[in-house]
Design an enzyme around this catalytic site. Structure first.
Site, PDB file in Angstrom:
ATOM      1  N   LYS A  54      -4.882  -4.559 -13.560  1.00  0.00           N
ATOM      2  CA  LYS A  54      -5.845  -5.671 -13.530  1.00  0.00           C
ATOM      3  C   LYS A  54      -5.456  -6.674 -12.440  1.00  0.00           C
ATOM      4  O   LYS A  54      -6.293  -7.136 -11.672  1.00  0.00           O
ATOM      5  CB  LYS A  54      -5.912  -6.366 -14.906  1.00  0.00           C
ATOM      6  CG  LYS A  54      -6.651  -5.520 -15.934  1.00  0.00           C
ATOM      7  CD  LYS A  54      -6.509  -6.053 -17.350  1.00  0.00           C
ATOM      8  CE  LYS A  54      -7.094  -5.029 -18.321  1.00  0.00           C
ATOM      9  NZ  LYS A  54      -6.875  -5.334 -19.723  1.00  0.00           N
ATOM     10  N   GLN A  98      -4.000  -9.579 -23.316  1.00  0.00           N
ATOM     11  CA  GLN A  98      -3.831  -8.129 -23.438  1.00  0.00           C
ATOM     12  C   GLN A  98      -3.475  -7.760 -24.879  1.00  0.00           C
ATOM     13  O   GLN A  98      -2.543  -8.318 -25.459  1.00  0.00           O
ATOM     14  CB  GLN A  98      -2.728  -7.656 -22.463  1.00  0.00           C
ATOM     15  CG  GLN A  98      -2.568  -6.163 -22.404  1.00  0.00           C
ATOM     16  CD  GLN A  98      -3.803  -5.440 -21.863  1.00  0.00           C
ATOM     17  OE1 GLN A  98      -4.384  -5.834 -20.858  1.00  0.00           O
ATOM     18  NE2 GLN A  98      -4.233  -4.401 -22.565  1.00  0.00           N
ATOM     19  N   ASP A 121     -13.802 -10.757 -21.321  1.00  0.00           N
ATOM     20  CA  ASP A 121     -13.785  -9.468 -22.041  1.00  0.00           C
ATOM     21  C   ASP A 121     -15.050  -9.313 -22.888  1.00  0.00           C
ATOM     22  O   ASP A 121     -15.395  -8.211 -23.294  1.00  0.00           O
ATOM     23  CB  ASP A 121     -12.569  -9.414 -22.980  1.00  0.00           C
ATOM     24  CG  ASP A 121     -11.467  -8.521 -22.439  1.00  0.00           C
ATOM     25  OD1 ASP A 121     -11.772  -7.666 -21.590  1.00  0.00           O
ATOM     26  OD2 ASP A 121     -10.310  -8.677 -22.888  1.00  0.00           O
TER      27      ASP A 121
END
Ligand code: NAD
Length: 297
Positions: A54, A98, A121
């Protein structure tokens, strides 16, 4: 006849180029670039490798990236305070925590603490609600479903009026992609069926699908005879079925019997190299969108 391959690796390159160009334009016009923070708790090797990818992608498209690594024993209040800090940081447009988090931390509480306008997200209940309403309400579609829809559109597959069958009803793939495909608008307007472990006639439903989206996590679940000739097959499944002794890398298979299915479908995604590369790409797009919302651009 062999199906057209819908390659996520190729589509990713095109989208990342588009994002890079847009970031440069915004920088020139407004003097800012998107800011993304990735919060990693502990040292889970899989999480480290996802986060590393990422960060690499964020740098490639010209974002500012903050990697905030916290020790495994950070307390829940301290983690919530950290999120609050980034919620109030004007240079940050996207906050990514995460998962998984250590057992002593309530994941739901942490995800719900992220400002919905920085929840790139798309997992916050506010963004799930916005997705359900559809249209201009949608801010951050969740990344894997957004990637799936993008692949279908870029492959030139007609979605309006199409029979879409989604195998799997998870909150991160099945439910959101089904919801997105039935909305009124481009790349959608489909008639959607969701099938799952309690469905009586899985094969019968799949056989009707003009677009079959499979996210079950069961290698080879979808048999070639379940596929409508000429249909579009999106295989989301990523299953480790063994280890390549020479390379030391995992052997991955999808949920669809690919070799046989590609002789029947009109278009199909491979595993690996299909849906997989799209998820991080759409995370970058959501982060860029977040800055654009803020600038009114
Ligand atoms: P999940 O386990 O949360 O959900 C799986 C769903 O499939 C469930 O709703 C279940 O009812 C259904 N299902 C399972 N077995 C079935 C069967 N035999 N018949 C009918 N339905 C069945 O999984 P998930 O998080 O949605 O992920 C699904 C797959 O997609 C996994 O292989 C995962 O690794 C993969 N995945 C890939 C990406 C990516 O490529 N970027 C992202 C997310 C998930």
């Amino acid at each position: 006849m062999s199906a057209k391959l819908i390659k996520g690796t190729e589509i990713r390159e095109k989208i990342l180029e588009e994002i890079t160009k847009e970031v440069a334009e915004i920088k020139e016009k407004h003097g800012v670039v998107p800011g993304l923070v990735t919060i990693l708790v502990g040292e889970n090797p899989a999480s480290i490798s996802y986060v590393t990818l990422k960060i690499k992608t964020a740098h490639r498209v010209g974002f500012t990236e903050i990697q905030d690594t916290q020790s495994e024993d950070i307390s829940e209040p301290d983690l919530l305070a950290l999120i609050d800090k980034y919620n109030n940081d004007d240079s940050i447009n996207g906050i990514l925590v995460q998962l998984p988090l250590p057992k002593h931390i309530d994941e739901k509480k942490v995800l719900n603490a992220i400002d919905p306008d920085k929840d790139v997200d798309g997992f916050h209940p506010v963004n799930v609600g916005r997705l359900m309403i559809g249209g201009n309400e949608v801010k951050f579609p969740p990344c894997t479903p957004a990637g799936i829809q993008e692949m279908i559109v870029r492959a030139g597959v007609e979605t309006s009026g199409a029979e879409v069958v989604v195998v799997g009803r998870s909150n991160i793939v099945g439910k959101p992609i089904a919801n997105m495909m039935l909305q009124k608008g481009p790349g959608a307007n489909s008639t959607v069926t969701i099938v799952h472990t309690r469905t009586k006639d899985l094969a019968g439903h799949c056989k009707r699908a003009d677009i079959l989206i499979v996210a079950a996590g069961v290698p080879g679940l979808v048999k070639p005879e379940w596929i409508k000739p000429g249909s579009c097959v999106i295989d989301v499944g990523v299953n480790r079925i063994g280890m390549n002794e020479k390379t030391g890398k995992a052997i991955l298979r999808g949920d669809v019997d690919f070799d046989a299915a590609k002789e029947i479908a009109g278009s199909i995604t491979p595993v690996p190299g299909g849906v997989g590369p799209m998820t991080i790409t759409m995370l970058m797009r959501n982060t860029l969108k977040s800055l654009k919302f803020k600038l009114g651009a």
